[in-house]
Scaffold this motif. Sequence first.
Motif, PDB file in Angstrom:
ATOM      1  N   TYR A 198      24.427  11.950  30.833  1.00 13.15           N
ATOM      2  CA  TYR A 198      23.066  11.657  31.277  1.00 13.15           C
ATOM      3  C   TYR A 198      22.225  12.931  31.304  1.00 13.15           C
ATOM      4  CZ  TYR A 198      24.941   7.113  32.509  1.00 13.15           C
ATOM      5  OH  TYR A 198      25.521   5.873  32.445  1.00 13.15           O
ATOM      6  N   ALA A 199      22.823  14.028  31.737  1.00 14.91           N
ATOM      7  CA  ALA A 199      22.109  15.303  31.772  1.00 14.91           C
ATOM      8  C   ALA A 199      21.699  15.722  30.364  1.00 14.91           C
ATOM      9  CB  ALA A 199      22.980  16.379  32.418  1.00 14.91           C
ATOM     10  N   GLY A 200      22.579  15.509  29.391  1.00 20.45           N
ATOM     11  CA  GLY A 200      22.296  15.898  28.025  1.00 20.45           C
ATOM     12  C   GLY A 200      21.146  15.127  27.405  1.00 20.45           C
ATOM     13  N   ALA A 201      20.891  13.914  27.908  1.00 22.07           N
ATOM     14  CA  ALA A 201      19.814  13.078  27.360  1.00 22.07           C
ATOM     15  C   ALA A 201      18.474  13.337  28.029  1.00 22.07           C
ATOM     16  CB  ALA A 201      20.190  11.604  27.499  1.00 22.07           C
ATOM     17  N   LEU A 202      18.464  14.084  29.127  1.00 20.96           N
ATOM     18  CA  LEU A 202      17.235  14.238  29.904  1.00 20.96           C
ATOM     19  C   LEU A 202      16.115  14.930  29.141  1.00 20.96           C
ATOM     20  CD1 LEU A 202      18.318  15.105  33.558  1.00 20.96           C
ATOM     21  CD2 LEU A 202      17.003  13.125  32.775  1.00 20.96           C
ATOM     22  N   ARG A 203      16.424  16.047  28.491  1.00 20.88           N
ATOM     23  CA  ARG A 203      15.357  16.798  27.824  1.00 20.88           C
ATOM     24  C   ARG A 203      14.672  15.982  26.732  1.00 20.88           C
ATOM     25  NH1 ARG A 203      15.666  22.815  25.020  1.00 20.88           N
ATOM     26  NH2 ARG A 203      13.425  23.031  24.700  1.00 20.88           N
ATOM     27  N   PRO A 204      15.420  15.308  25.837  1.00 20.03           N
ATOM     28  CA  PRO A 204      14.747  14.475  24.840  1.00 20.03           C
ATOM     29  C   PRO A 204      13.910  13.364  25.463  1.00 20.03           C
ATOM     30  CG  PRO A 204      17.108  14.605  24.387  1.00 20.03           C
ATOM     31  CD  PRO A 204      16.862  15.407  25.596  1.00 20.03           C
ATOM     32  N   ILE A 205      14.394  12.783  26.578  1.00 22.49           N
ATOM     33  CA  ILE A 205      13.630  11.722  27.243  1.00 22.49           C
ATOM     34  C   ILE A 205      12.327  12.279  27.805  1.00 22.49           C
ATOM     35  CG2 ILE A 205      13.613  10.118  29.203  1.00 22.49           C
ATOM     36  CD1 ILE A 205      16.684   9.868  28.785  1.00 22.49           C
ATOM     37  N   MET A 206      12.403  13.436  28.456  1.00 22.50           N
ATOM     38  CA  MET A 206      11.195  14.055  29.014  1.00 22.50           C
ATOM     39  C   MET A 206      10.187  14.396  27.920  1.00 22.50           C
ATOM     40  SD  MET A 206      13.007  16.511  31.860  1.00 22.50           S
ATOM     41  CE  MET A 206      11.483  17.344  32.315  1.00 22.50           C
ATOM     42  N   LYS A 207      10.690  14.880  26.787  1.00 24.50           N
ATOM     43  CA  LYS A 207       9.816  15.198  25.666  1.00 24.50           C
ATOM     44  C   LYS A 207       9.162  13.937  25.114  1.00 24.50           C
ATOM     45  CE  LYS A 207       9.811  17.497  21.147  1.00 24.50           C
ATOM     46  NZ  LYS A 207      10.650  18.146  20.100  1.00 24.50           N
ATOM     47  N   ALA A 208       9.927  12.859  25.015  1.00 25.31           N
ATOM     48  CA  ALA A 208       9.389  11.593  24.507  1.00 25.31           C
ATOM     49  C   ALA A 208       8.309  11.041  25.431  1.00 25.31           C
ATOM     50  CB  ALA A 208      10.516  10.577  24.343  1.00 25.31           C
ATOM     51  N   ARG A 209       8.511  11.193  26.723  1.00 29.30           N
ATOM     52  CA  ARG A 209       7.504  10.727  27.676  1.00 29.30           C
ATOM     53  C   ARG A 209       6.217  11.530  27.555  1.00 29.30           C
ATOM     54  NH1 ARG A 209      11.760  10.131  32.759  1.00 29.30           N
ATOM     55  NH2 ARG A 209      12.551   8.072  32.171  1.00 29.30           N
ATOM     56  N   ALA A 210       6.364  12.840  27.413  1.00 21.80           N
ATOM     57  CA  ALA A 210       5.186  13.706  27.359  1.00 21.80           C
ATOM     58  C   ALA A 210       4.427  13.555  26.046  1.00 21.80           C
ATOM     59  CB  ALA A 210       5.607  15.155  27.558  1.00 21.80           C
ATOM     60  N   GLU A 211       5.140  13.442  24.935  1.00 24.60           N
ATOM     61  CA  GLU A 211       4.490  13.463  23.628  1.00 24.60           C
ATOM     62  C   GLU A 211       4.153  12.089  23.068  1.00 24.60           C
ATOM     63  OE1 GLU A 211       6.902  15.792  21.014  1.00 24.60           O
ATOM     64  OE2 GLU A 211       6.676  17.635  22.199  1.00 24.60           O
ATOM     65  N   ALA A 212       4.912  11.067  23.460  1.00 23.95           N
ATOM     66  CA  ALA A 212       4.683   9.734  22.888  1.00 23.95           C
ATOM     67  C   ALA A 212       4.474   8.657  23.944  1.00 23.95           C
ATOM     68  CB  ALA A 212       5.862   9.353  21.993  1.00 23.95           C
ATOM     69  N   GLN A 213       4.430   9.066  25.215  1.00 22.72           N
ATOM     70  CA  GLN A 213       4.286   8.117  26.326  1.00 22.72           C
ATOM     71  C   GLN A 213       5.360   7.031  26.251  1.00 22.72           C
ATOM     72  OE1 GLN A 213       1.180   8.951  24.417  1.00 22.72           O
ATOM     73  NE2 GLN A 213       1.515  10.703  25.778  1.00 22.72           N
ATOM     74  N   GLN A 239      22.151   3.126  18.301  1.00 27.72           N
ATOM     75  CA  GLN A 239      23.219   3.157  19.295  1.00 27.72           C
ATOM     76  C   GLN A 239      22.745   2.656  20.657  1.00 27.72           C
ATOM     77  OE1 GLN A 239      25.077   7.074  19.217  1.00 27.72           O
ATOM     78  NE2 GLN A 239      26.164   6.587  17.345  1.00 27.72           N
ATOM     79  N   GLU A 240      22.262   3.561  21.516  1.00 25.60           N
ATOM     80  CA  GLU A 240      21.848   3.191  22.870  1.00 25.60           C
ATOM     81  C   GLU A 240      20.770   4.146  23.341  1.00 25.60           C
ATOM     82  OE1 GLU A 240      25.002   3.762  25.756  1.00 25.60           O
ATOM     83  OE2 GLU A 240      25.679   5.578  24.771  1.00 25.60           O
ATOM     84  N   THR A 241      20.192   3.869  24.500  1.00 23.96           N
ATOM     85  CA  THR A 241      19.212   4.783  25.073  1.00 23.96           C
ATOM     86  C   THR A 241      19.934   5.741  26.017  1.00 23.96           C
ATOM     87  OG1 THR A 241      18.677   3.416  27.003  1.00 23.96           O
ATOM     88  CG2 THR A 241      17.456   2.976  24.967  1.00 23.96           C
ATOM     89  N   GLY A 242      19.169   6.569  26.717  1.00 25.68           N
ATOM     90  CA  GLY A 242      19.779   7.543  27.606  1.00 25.68           C
ATOM     91  C   GLY A 242      20.545   6.939  28.753  1.00 25.68           C
ATOM     92  N   ALA A 243      20.216   5.698  29.136  1.00 25.16           N
ATOM     93  CA  ALA A 243      20.873   5.111  30.306  1.00 25.16           C
ATOM     94  C   ALA A 243      21.144   3.617  30.179  1.00 25.16           C
ATOM     95  CB  ALA A 243      20.013   5.363  31.550  1.00 25.16           C
ATOM     96  N   ALA A 244      21.065   3.066  28.964  1.00 23.23           N
ATOM     97  CA  ALA A 244      21.267   1.616  28.831  1.00 23.23           C
ATOM     98  C   ALA A 244      21.673   1.256  27.408  1.00 23.23           C
ATOM     99  CB  ALA A 244      19.984   0.865  29.219  1.00 23.23           C
ATOM    100  N   ASN A 245      22.340   0.119  27.277  1.00 18.29           N
ATOM    101  CA  ASN A 245      22.677  -0.425  25.967  1.00 18.29           C
ATOM    102  C   ASN A 245      21.461  -1.129  25.368  1.00 18.29           C
ATOM    103  OD1 ASN A 245      25.891  -1.309  27.293  1.00 18.29           O
ATOM    104  ND2 ASN A 245      25.481   0.354  25.857  1.00 18.29           N
ATOM    105  N   PHE A 246      21.442  -1.224  24.042  1.00 19.51           N
ATOM    106  CA  PHE A 246      20.304  -1.809  23.326  1.00 19.51           C
ATOM    107  C   PHE A 246      20.719  -3.113  22.656  1.00 19.51           C
ATOM    108  CE2 PHE A 246      17.828  -2.363  19.409  1.00 19.51           C
ATOM    109  CZ  PHE A 246      16.533  -2.359  19.919  1.00 19.51           C
ATOM    110  N   LEU A 247      19.885  -4.141  22.803  1.00 17.37           N
ATOM    111  CA  LEU A 247      20.128  -5.440  22.190  1.00 17.37           C
ATOM    112  C   LEU A 247      18.890  -5.858  21.409  1.00 17.37           C
ATOM    113  CD1 LEU A 247      21.577  -7.396  25.280  1.00 17.37           C
ATOM    114  CD2 LEU A 247      22.873  -6.077  23.605  1.00 17.37           C
TER     115      LEU A 247
END
Length: 331
Positions: free
Chosen positions: A180-195, A208-216
Motif C-alpha cells: 500500500y505504501a508503494g502505491a501511495l505516490r502514484p495515487i497522489m500524483k494521479a489525484r493532483a494531475e488528473a483529479q 490488474q488492480e488499483t492501489g487498494a481494491a480489485n477491479f471488475l
Amino acid sequence: MAAFGSLFMPEMAISWFDGSGWSESQVVSSDSIQLHPGAHVLHYSSTCFEGLKAFRHADGSIKIFRMDQNIARFAQSAELLALPSIDAEATTAMIIEIVARFADEVPAPPGSMYIRPTHFGTEPAIGKAAVPSLTSCQYVLLSPVGDYFAGGDKALRLLVDDQGMRCPPHMGMVKSGGNYAGALRPIMKARAEAQADQVLFCPGGDVQETGAANFLLIDGDEIITKALDESFLHGITRDSILTLARDRGMKISERALSIDELLERAAKPGCEAALSGTAAVLAPVGTLIYHGKEYPVGNGGVGATTVKLRQALNDIQWGKAEDKHGWLTSI
C-alpha cells in the motif's frame, strides 16, 4: 462522524511469538504496544494484516463475515513474508473474544465493526535484511465504522497506468503494508494531475488492480476480471461478488484483460466497472483516464448491476437475505 477507520475501541486482543510458541492471548489497552527501535518490522517491513467486518442483525445478534477466508489469507501472507506461522485456531478465538467484548459497540446497518488482525516481526536485529524475524506479535484491533457511502454514491475516476505496478509481481497476493505504501505516490500524483480517485495499475497493458481494491468490468451479463495469480490480491469481497453473480446466472470470465479491450468495452452503452473491497464492498467506476484522455464507462454514472450486486452482498451481511454459502459466523 469520524473518518472511516479513525475511531478505535479502547482495548485489543494481543499475542506474542517468542521464537518457539505463541503466548496466551490477552486483552490490553489499544495503545500499549512497546517496540525496540531495532524491531525487524520497522526496518524491513515484515508485516501483514487483514480487514473484515462484524455486523449487527435486526435480532441483536452479531455476525462476522467470511472470517475463515480472512484467516486463511492471513496465514498465507505470514508464510509468504517468512513471518512465524500464525495459529489459525488461536487467531479465530482472538477475533471472537474481542468482538464479543465490544458487541454492544457494533453499529447497526449500514455501519459495522471493522476488524484488523495484524502480524509483524519484533526481533531487534538490524543486520537481518535478508533473514526473517524469529519473534513476532499479533493483535486484533477494532474500529466501528459508518456508511462508506454517507456522502453519496458517486462514480469514481481511475487513472489507467500502463507503466508502473502496485508492487513486485511476487508480492501481489500478500496483504502487506509495504504494498500500500508503494502505491501511495502514484495515487497522489494521479489525484493532483488528473483529479483521479485511484490508479488502475496495468503494467505492460495487463489490467490488474488499483492501489487498494480489485477491479471488475461488467459488460451486460458478463463480469471480466483478472484470473488469480501471485501478482495481485485475492480479494474476499471479489470472490463473494463473483459467487453472487454466478448465483444470478451471470457469466464470470477470469482472464487477462488488456487496456485496449477495456476501453473498447467501456465505451458500450450499459457497460459498468467497479472496485471491490471490504470497506466499500463494490464502488462504481465512471471514468477511465488514459494518456491524458478521458473515457466514460457506459453512461459515466453509477451502474445498476453494480448497485444490485452490492445490495445483494449487504443483505447477507446485514441478515436481510439467506446466508446460503455459510459466510457468517455467530458471536
